[in-house]
Design a protein around this motif. Structure first.
Motif, PDB file in Angstrom:
ATOM      1  N   GLY A  98      50.382 115.897  -7.282  1.00  0.00           N
ATOM      2  CA  GLY A  98      51.610 116.552  -6.861  1.00  0.00           C
ATOM      3  C   GLY A  98      51.748 116.602  -5.357  1.00  0.00           C
ATOM      4  O   GLY A  98      51.160 115.803  -4.624  1.00  0.00           O
ATOM      5  N   ASP A  99      52.499 117.577  -4.890  1.00  0.00           N
ATOM      6  CA  ASP A  99      52.873 117.640  -3.473  1.00  0.00           C
ATOM      7  C   ASP A  99      52.080 118.671  -2.682  1.00  0.00           C
ATOM      8  O   ASP A  99      52.447 119.020  -1.561  1.00  0.00           O
ATOM      9  CB  ASP A  99      54.367 117.928  -3.325  1.00  0.00           C
ATOM     10  CG  ASP A  99      54.829 119.123  -4.156  1.00  0.00           C
ATOM     11  OD1 ASP A  99      53.954 119.848  -4.682  1.00  0.00           O
ATOM     12  OD2 ASP A  99      56.046 119.329  -4.279  1.00  0.00           O
ATOM     13  N   GLY A 120      32.409 127.403  -5.819  1.00  0.00           N
ATOM     14  CA  GLY A 120      33.265 126.324  -5.325  1.00  0.00           C
ATOM     15  C   GLY A 120      33.965 125.641  -6.478  1.00  0.00           C
ATOM     16  O   GLY A 120      34.110 126.211  -7.569  1.00  0.00           O
ATOM     17  N   LEU A 121      34.395 124.413  -6.274  1.00  0.00           N
ATOM     18  CA  LEU A 121      35.109 123.676  -7.305  1.00  0.00           C
ATOM     19  C   LEU A 121      34.128 123.005  -8.264  1.00  0.00           C
ATOM     20  O   LEU A 121      33.076 122.521  -7.851  1.00  0.00           O
ATOM     21  CB  LEU A 121      36.007 122.614  -6.680  1.00  0.00           C
ATOM     22  CG  LEU A 121      37.133 123.111  -5.775  1.00  0.00           C
ATOM     23  CD1 LEU A 121      37.943 121.928  -5.263  1.00  0.00           C
ATOM     24  CD2 LEU A 121      38.034 124.094  -6.501  1.00  0.00           C
ATOM     25  N   LEU A 122      34.498 122.984  -9.537  1.00  0.00           N
ATOM     26  CA  LEU A 122      33.755 122.223 -10.528  1.00  0.00           C
ATOM     27  C   LEU A 122      34.366 120.832 -10.620  1.00  0.00           C
ATOM     28  O   LEU A 122      35.591 120.694 -10.780  1.00  0.00           O
ATOM     29  CB  LEU A 122      33.830 122.905 -11.891  1.00  0.00           C
ATOM     30  CG  LEU A 122      33.201 122.135 -13.059  1.00  0.00           C
ATOM     31  CD1 LEU A 122      31.682 122.047 -12.892  1.00  0.00           C
ATOM     32  CD2 LEU A 122      33.558 122.793 -14.393  1.00  0.00           C
ATOM     33  N   ALA A 123      33.524 119.790 -10.504  1.00  0.00           N
ATOM     34  CA  ALA A 123      33.964 118.403 -10.682  1.00  0.00           C
ATOM     35  C   ALA A 123      35.233 118.129  -9.872  1.00  0.00           C
ATOM     36  O   ALA A 123      36.266 117.719 -10.411  1.00  0.00           O
ATOM     37  CB  ALA A 123      34.177 118.094 -12.159  1.00  0.00           C
ATOM     38  N   ASP A 124      35.139 118.357  -8.585  1.00  0.00           N
ATOM     39  CA  ASP A 124      36.281 118.165  -7.694  1.00  0.00           C
ATOM     40  C   ASP A 124      36.854 116.755  -7.861  1.00  0.00           C
ATOM     41  O   ASP A 124      36.128 115.765  -7.837  1.00  0.00           O
ATOM     42  CB  ASP A 124      35.835 118.386  -6.244  1.00  0.00           C
ATOM     43  CG  ASP A 124      37.008 118.438  -5.275  1.00  0.00           C
ATOM     44  OD1 ASP A 124      38.155 118.545  -5.743  1.00  0.00           O
ATOM     45  OD2 ASP A 124      36.761 118.369  -4.056  1.00  0.00           O
ATOM     46  N   GLY A 125      38.164 116.682  -8.047  1.00  0.00           N
ATOM     47  CA  GLY A 125      38.825 115.406  -8.222  1.00  0.00           C
ATOM     48  C   GLY A 125      39.032 115.004  -9.664  1.00  0.00           C
ATOM     49  O   GLY A 125      39.708 114.002  -9.940  1.00  0.00           O
ATOM     50  N   VAL A 126      38.459 115.761 -10.604  1.00  0.00           N
ATOM     51  CA  VAL A 126      38.595 115.435 -12.027  1.00  0.00           C
ATOM     52  C   VAL A 126      39.752 116.199 -12.661  1.00  0.00           C
ATOM     53  O   VAL A 126      40.552 115.638 -13.410  1.00  0.00           O
ATOM     54  CB  VAL A 126      37.285 115.736 -12.782  1.00  0.00           C
ATOM     55  CG1 VAL A 126      37.486 115.613 -14.290  1.00  0.00           C
ATOM     56  CG2 VAL A 126      36.177 114.794 -12.314  1.00  0.00           C
ATOM     57  N   PHE A 127      39.853 117.490 -12.386  1.00  0.00           N
ATOM     58  CA  PHE A 127      40.857 118.336 -13.015  1.00  0.00           C
ATOM     59  C   PHE A 127      42.218 118.147 -12.345  1.00  0.00           C
ATOM     60  O   PHE A 127      42.313 118.103 -11.112  1.00  0.00           O
ATOM     61  CB  PHE A 127      40.448 119.811 -12.922  1.00  0.00           C
ATOM     62  CG  PHE A 127      39.289 120.183 -13.797  1.00  0.00           C
ATOM     63  CD1 PHE A 127      39.497 120.833 -14.998  1.00  0.00           C
ATOM     64  CD2 PHE A 127      37.975 119.895 -13.416  1.00  0.00           C
ATOM     65  CE1 PHE A 127      38.438 121.194 -15.815  1.00  0.00           C
ATOM     66  CE2 PHE A 127      36.911 120.240 -14.222  1.00  0.00           C
ATOM     67  CZ  PHE A 127      37.134 120.887 -15.429  1.00  0.00           C
ATOM     68  N   HIS A 128      43.252 118.068 -13.167  1.00  0.00           N
ATOM     69  CA  HIS A 128      44.614 117.922 -12.662  1.00  0.00           C
ATOM     70  C   HIS A 128      44.944 119.030 -11.652  1.00  0.00           C
ATOM     71  O   HIS A 128      45.383 118.760 -10.542  1.00  0.00           O
ATOM     72  CB  HIS A 128      45.598 117.971 -13.839  1.00  0.00           C
ATOM     73  CG  HIS A 128      47.026 117.735 -13.475  1.00  0.00           C
ATOM     74  ND1 HIS A 128      47.743 116.659 -13.938  1.00  0.00           N
ATOM     75  CD2 HIS A 128      47.879 118.445 -12.695  1.00  0.00           C
ATOM     76  CE1 HIS A 128      48.978 116.708 -13.457  1.00  0.00           C
ATOM     77  NE2 HIS A 128      49.083 117.788 -12.713  1.00  0.00           N
ATOM     78  N   HIS A 129      44.713 120.260 -12.074  1.00  0.00           N
ATOM     79  CA  HIS A 129      45.020 121.404 -11.214  1.00  0.00           C
ATOM     80  C   HIS A 129      43.781 121.997 -10.549  1.00  0.00           C
ATOM     81  O   HIS A 129      43.904 122.933  -9.758  1.00  0.00           O
ATOM     82  CB  HIS A 129      45.704 122.513 -12.030  1.00  0.00           C
ATOM     83  CG  HIS A 129      47.078 122.159 -12.497  1.00  0.00           C
ATOM     84  ND1 HIS A 129      48.134 121.916 -11.646  1.00  0.00           N
ATOM     85  CD2 HIS A 129      47.578 122.010 -13.760  1.00  0.00           C
ATOM     86  CE1 HIS A 129      49.225 121.639 -12.347  1.00  0.00           C
ATOM     87  NE2 HIS A 129      48.916 121.688 -13.632  1.00  0.00           N
ATOM     88  N   GLY A 130      42.607 121.493 -10.888  1.00  0.00           N
ATOM     89  CA  GLY A 130      41.378 122.029 -10.309  1.00  0.00           C
ATOM     90  C   GLY A 130      40.717 123.044 -11.217  1.00  0.00           C
ATOM     91  O   GLY A 130      41.322 123.562 -12.169  1.00  0.00           O
ATOM     92  N   CYS A 131      39.459 123.336 -10.918  1.00  0.00           N
ATOM     93  CA  CYS A 131      38.695 124.313 -11.691  1.00  0.00           C
ATOM     94  C   CYS A 131      37.765 125.065 -10.744  1.00  0.00           C
ATOM     95  O   CYS A 131      36.939 124.453 -10.067  1.00  0.00           O
ATOM     96  CB  CYS A 131      37.893 123.624 -12.791  1.00  0.00           C
ATOM     97  SG  CYS A 131      36.931 124.774 -13.816  1.00  0.00           S
ATOM     98  N   GLN A 132      37.921 126.378 -10.712  1.00  0.00           N
ATOM     99  CA  GLN A 132      37.054 127.235  -9.910  1.00  0.00           C
ATOM    100  C   GLN A 132      35.791 127.560 -10.692  1.00  0.00           C
ATOM    101  O   GLN A 132      35.857 127.997 -11.851  1.00  0.00           O
ATOM    102  CB  GLN A 132      37.775 128.538  -9.558  1.00  0.00           C
ATOM    103  CG  GLN A 132      36.938 129.554  -8.812  1.00  0.00           C
ATOM    104  CD  GLN A 132      36.690 129.136  -7.379  1.00  0.00           C
ATOM    105  OE1 GLN A 132      37.621 129.053  -6.587  1.00  0.00           O
ATOM    106  NE2 GLN A 132      35.437 128.859  -7.037  1.00  0.00           N
TER     107      GLN A 132
END
Length: 313
Positions: A98-99, A120-132
């Protein structure tokens, strides 16, 4: 326990277990998709009322999705929620697709909760919206917290995301053994009944929620991501309370009026007890966002007492 449909805006009800007892030091967790950050054009009245209600409910942990545009104005909207609730918050999680304006964020009660710097982030770059993924200590008891907003693109995308969460259905690495996951899962849960006719779901949205075979036949709701989590050891809190919670969506859009509980929670580990699991409902809440808030209340149990009997010298 009150009828779920009678829960109205105002202080969230005091949680109790199925025997009616009040749990000591309950951990109240709310997840709420605010719909474009509670902002409609230049009108922020929804957001301001959402903040007022959240301050009244006083959760221990708060996972907000669709904090859209809150980064503008040097992030003052994130700070305004902190100021109203007295809660701290972690760095916002920004959707990678997205933007760059759609955020999720974890708020926490600073009087009870400490945040470890391994969060921090779990599996950064994998989740569409991210996962804390957060390592928290609440009243001296460690907890692994996950907050996410799974993909709306379809079951295959959600299944790919939840493979990274399935690892934590059992003890994993050195992360705390009491675990909780909340968020907008963008899929029906196992309490949701299929509509009498699939025509109730617009044809252009069927791919989001349903399985479809090669001939275009609808096979039912796509719950593969949920099934993976449950097989991996995550538990559905609904199975541990007596009352069925109300749907969280299906009331806002004229063309999306199939009730579903797509905002969900999960727990894992044998030292975490579900005390309450409900959807907060009310006429006013249905004017504030296209999702109703979900309240999950748990008790973090201490380690079992050491019953070893020392041998006499």
């Amino acid at each position: 326990m009150s009828d779920l449909n009678s829960v109205t805006p105002g202080p969230a009800p005091e949680p109790g277990n199925q025997d009616g007892d009040t749990s000591p030091n309950p951990v109240k967790i709310i997840t709420w998709n605010l719909l474009t950050g509670g902002i409609t054009g230049a009108d922020e009245s929804r957001r301001l009322r959402q903040i007022e209600l959240l301050a009244q409910w006083a959760p221990t942990l708060l996972w907000i999705t669709e904090a859209t545009g809150w980064h503008r104005g040097a992030g003052r909207r994130f700070a305004e929620l902190s100021g109203a609730t007295g809660m701290g918050h972690l760095e916002p999680v920004t959707s990678r697709v997205g933007d760059g304006v759609n955020h999720s964020v974890l708020y926490y009660d600073t009087t009870r909760v400490q945040v470890d710097d391994r969060s921090g982030l779990l599996a950064d770059g994998v989740f569409h919206h991210g996962c804390q993924r957060a390592w928290l200590t609440i009243d001296g008891v460690p907890l692994t917290f996950f907050g996410t907003h799974l993909s709306y693109a379809g079951g295959e995308a959600r299944l790919a995301e939840t493979r990274h969460l399935a690892d934590y259905g059992a003890d994993f690495g050195d992360w705390p053994t009491r675990r909780v996951l909340v968020g907008d899962m963008n899929s029906a849960d196992h309490s949701d009944k299929e509509p009498p006719s699939w025509d109730a779901i617009p044809a252009n949205l069927i791919h989001r929620y349903c399985k479809v075979d090669e001939d275009g036949n609808i096979l039912g709701y796509d719950r593969d991501a949920r099934d993976l989590l449950l097989r991996a050891g995550w538990r559905d809190p609904q199975a541990e309370v007596a009352e069925l919670r109300a749907p969280t969506t299906g009331y806002w859009y004229e063309n999306e009026n199939v009730p579903m509980r797509i905002d969900q929670g999960f727990v894992a580990g044998d030292r975490i007890k579900v005390v309450d699991y409900r959807t907060l409902t009310g006429v006013e809440l249905d004017t504030l966002a296209d999702h109703r808030p979900t309240l999950l209340t748990v008790q973090l149990l201490p380690p079992p007492a050491d019953t070893t009997v020392a041998l006499a010298a």
